[in-house]
Design a protein around this motif. Sequence first.
Motif, short mmCIF file in Angstrom:
data_model
loop_
_atom_site.label_atom_id
_atom_site.label_comp_id
_atom_site.label_asym_id
_atom_site.label_seq_id
_atom_site.Cartn_x
_atom_site.Cartn_y
_atom_site.Cartn_z
N VAL A 1 0.00 -9.29 2.58
CA VAL A 1 -0.33 -7.76 1.56
C VAL A 1 -1.93 -7.94 1.97
N THR A 2 -2.96 -9.12 2.12
CA THR A 2 -4.01 -8.60 2.60
C THR A 2 -4.03 -8.10 3.63
N ALA A 3 -4.09 -7.59 5.00
CA ALA A 3 -4.54 -6.98 5.54
C ALA A 3 -3.29 -5.68 5.63
N ALA A 4 -2.43 -5.79 4.87
CA ALA A 4 -1.47 -3.98 4.23
C ALA A 4 -3.18 -3.83 3.21
N ALA A 5 -3.77 -4.41 2.87
CA ALA A 5 -4.85 -3.47 1.82
C ALA A 5 -5.88 -3.15 2.30
N GLY A 6 -6.05 -3.81 3.67
CA GLY A 6 -7.25 -3.44 4.27
C GLY A 6 -7.36 -2.50 4.97
N ARG A 7 -5.96 -1.85 5.48
CA ARG A 7 -6.22 -0.86 6.28
C ARG A 7 -6.40 0.88 5.71
N GLY A 8 -7.01 1.08 6.73
CA GLY A 8 -7.87 2.52 5.80
C GLY A 8 -6.53 4.06 5.53
N GLY A 9 -7.40 4.71 4.90
CA GLY A 9 -6.12 5.99 4.40
C GLY A 9 -6.07 5.34 2.79
N SER A 10 -5.34 6.66 2.22
CA SER A 10 -4.66 6.56 0.80
C SER A 10 -3.19 6.77 0.24
N SER A 11 -2.41 5.94 1.41
CA SER A 11 -0.58 6.47 1.31
C SER A 11 -0.48 5.29 0.27
N ARG A 12 0.82 5.29 0.02
CA ARG A 12 1.04 5.03 -1.59
C ARG A 12 1.30 3.22 -0.99
N LEU A 13 1.81 2.61 0.28
CA LEU A 13 1.82 1.46 1.04
C LEU A 13 0.34 0.50 0.47
N VAL A 14 -1.05 1.38 0.88
CA VAL A 14 -1.72 0.97 1.24
C VAL A 14 -2.53 0.29 -0.38
N GLN A 15 -1.63 1.55 -1.29
CA GLN A 15 -2.91 1.84 -2.47
C GLN A 15 -1.71 0.14 -3.08
N GLU A 16 -0.47 0.46 -3.01
CA GLU A 16 0.24 -0.64 -3.63
C GLU A 16 -0.16 -2.42 -3.37
N ALA A 17 -0.34 -2.02 -1.73
CA ALA A 17 -0.91 -3.51 -0.96
C ALA A 17 -2.18 -3.48 -2.09
N ARG A 18 -3.17 -3.26 -2.03
CA ARG A 18 -4.65 -3.12 -2.59
C ARG A 18 -4.54 -3.39 -3.63
N ALA A 19 -3.32 -3.16 -4.83
CA ALA A 19 -2.99 -3.29 -6.39
C ALA A 19 -2.71 -5.67 -6.50
N LEU A 20 -1.95 -5.64 -5.39
CA LEU A 20 -1.23 -6.24 -4.54
C LEU A 20 -1.87 -7.62 -4.87
N ASP A 21 -2.42 -7.31 -3.62
CA ASP A 21 -3.81 -8.33 -2.93
C ASP A 21 -5.66 -8.38 -4.40
N HIS A 22 -5.18 -7.89 -5.03
CA HIS A 22 -5.84 -7.29 -6.37
C HIS A 22 -5.51 -8.57 -7.77
N LEU A 23 -4.27 -8.34 -7.54
CA LEU A 23 -3.89 -9.52 -8.44
C LEU A 23 -4.09 -10.56 -8.32
N LEU A 24 -3.40 -10.93 -6.96
CA LEU A 24 -2.63 -12.48 -6.30
C LEU A 24 -4.37 -13.40 -6.35
N ALA A 25 -5.53 -12.34 -6.30
CA ALA A 25 -6.89 -13.14 -6.07
C ALA A 25 -7.55 -13.57 -7.43
N GLY A 26 -6.39 -13.36 -8.90
CA GLY A 26 -6.72 -13.67 -10.01
C GLY A 26 -7.81 -12.36 -10.23
N CYS A 27 -8.08 -11.34 -9.86
CA CYS A 27 -8.77 -10.32 -10.28
C CYS A 27 -8.67 -8.93 -11.03
#
Length: 858
Positions: free
Chosen positions: A832-858
């Motif tokens: 998930v962290t790797a997918a969040a670090g990808r470039g672009g603004s696809s839905r997959l990348v956006q959702e991966a960033r949101a999930l990675d943010h939550l799993l980190a407790g932020c």
Amino acid sequence: MSVVEHVRSGNVPALARELAPLTAAERRELLPGLKQLRKELRDSWSSRAGAWSCLMVAGAVCHSAPSGAAAWLGGREFEDISAWRHARLRELLDDRPAEWQAAVAERLAERRPNRWGTDERLHLVEYLVHRSGCPVPTSDGFVLHWARDRGRPGPRPEVPRPLPVGTDLYVRLLADPWTPVLAPRLFEVAEAAEQLAGPWAARDDGRKWPAVLAELAEAGVLDRADLIDRCLARLLRGGRANELRVFQTVLKALAPTAAENTARVRTYLALLDGPSPIAGEAQQVLIGLDATDLLAEASQTVLFRTEKKLVRAQLGWLDRTARAGARAGDGGERAGEVVLAAAAALGHPDRALQEAALKVIARHLPAAGEAVLPELRLAAEALDPAHHARAADLFGAAPAAAEEYREQLPVVAPRPVPAPPASPEETAEELAAVLAGDDGLVPFERTLDALVRHSFQNREALARALEPVLRVGARTELYTVGEAVCGRIPAHQAWAAVQGRQNWFRHHWTTSFDHQRAARLEEAVWRIVVRPVPFLLAIPTDATGAIDPAALVDRLTRYEEAGLGPGPADLAQALLRVAPTTDPAVLAAAGRLESPEGERLAHWLRTGGLPRQTSEPVTADRRDWRGGRIRTMRQPGVVAEPALPADAACLVGPPEKLRLRDSWWSPQPAEHWLGTLPGHREELAARLLRCFAEVEERGAQQVLPQLAEAAGPAGPAVHLAVGYGLAARHVDDRTAAVDALLVLAARGDLDAALLGAELGELVRAGLAKTTRIAAALRSAADTGAYRTVWGVLAVLLPVALTDRAPRGAAELLALAVDCVRRCGARGPVAEVTAAAGRGGSSRLVQEARALDHLLAGC
């Protein structure tokens, strides 16, 4: 020769000469002979077509009453007979009074044409209408006939006023005097869409029905306003997508003007609640008309729809309306209406659309003022937790205090089997229900036991009660048992069945599970006919098929007291169904049994019953529908001690030895299959995986909830079976798999990581579509099982987030975001962290960033 003889020979000229001079009374006297001949020809394999042709017209003209003539002509055997086109036979119809012709035409016109073929009787109606001069029938059947007939470019039948023969549908309809009357009815008849868009619709013609109807309206043949109204009314009534598509095309061909659409604006508003394509077109019409007075009402309908395109278009309309109001100096009032209307989308299940609605509200909230804040705060309660902070900033509401998360799982309670029917009459009622289709595990087992039980008590009374049922019941397995009760099966046939020489219940397509049931049924017939017993041992005490050990010990004790011995198949099934126990009282009672069968049961209970088997994942050689090798499980099989009969022993041997399919037919798993081994769900799952793997076929997964309710360990085979169900093509099969998942979780038997791993293997092998899995897991999460679903996703996501992520990976991530937000799970997932670090603004990348943010407790 008589008239009947002329008809039988098919001699048309002679028949016409015989019938022409007869009076009405003389013709009526011929009817009994013609009716007898009709029955004779119907039962004959060698009846001549000419005889049918003569019979058709002879029977019609011999009926003086139009109702009788229409009933005669309406017979199915005359639907393809074109005898009336023969000149000599047509003269007989021409001689009938015009009133008779009109009445017959009116009655025949009520009949609907065949779905594919041509019904000559409706051509006859057309002929009679022209001859009599009566008004054209407007019945549904005749309208369908007219549309099909006019849509074909071939020659018309013999009528006094034939239409132009050609390939131009417009020319044919323009010349047809019936077009103004029948064409408007096309919008009211249910099956008309098939005629307007079917394979015959102006097949050789460049212009099809929708375009031709619009041209006829332009030419004044049809009322344009009436046609638009009828078209909109048909779309409002709804129906299948392919039907509505035809009338959408008609509406597009008519191309209503802005004035015409304005006059029907309320109709377009109602269409916003229709199927997606129709709602989208209605929305565009309203947007084009700038119907701002209906904007709030339209938003209440559209913003609750699931189609993202419609919701985004509606939010865009709201935004443009508020901007236009600001430019016109009416910003405050218009902005207030807009933000309150947009607030309806704050409860939309899609988080991205909630965010889009918040942006619209934020843009126009300053102009709307503080008066709208209370309603906006109330609407914000439905927001996804991700937007709570943003809503608090906009509306001044503090984020709600987080409540302790509680997993919502179903309550799984035992389902005891009701007591057996108390009388022969109740037994007959139970049998009637089973023969009518209520053949689930519990109804079948209770009825079988009742037939044996009441045969022992009073066979004569039971036979009397069963006789009416057997006269009308379907000939199923229990029907044969009922025949044994009624004395219709002699002893030698019953013995032959037990010995395997009489196959009442075994066929080339029956499975090993069916063979086990067949052995019990054969034995039950033998018991009823030759050696009755007071009851059966193997009747379940629980709806899963399980038998309480104390109840089984009690049953066998009563057998010993009566000096009776159970049948081998009945005892074997009882042993496979009895639940394991360590209760000293039950074991002691079993130890006091003295018969060989009692000693066998005592040993079975002391040693824990049927040994458990472990599952080993394998890739089968058999190919699935896509050509891939299916994933299944291997088990070694066991040899039960004491030994079981062959049919029962087959069920616990190696899964590959089990017979589940015929060379050309694969049956669906049934409740009684699972009821044979209700305490061994891992063994059952391993044996049925080849059925569950048929994810494109409907029905196999329907037994998954029963599998989950069974006892015994839930290992890799059970979890793989549920995984196949979650990837099934049909929604009802996926729903059954979701129910099984929740039952396993509620009983503490679900290994979420194991299920995620099995799903990952299916996805990796191309045996499962990620979109289906995401939809099924979404359904499970929506019941309140967010922590359970996250446990599955935590293992599945690393497989789905490969460099070439499968379609549906973004849906899995979005679901994971919802689950993590609600259950508070923490801990990074590398993929998930790797997918969040990808470039672009696809839905997959956006959702991966949101999930990675939550799993980190932020």
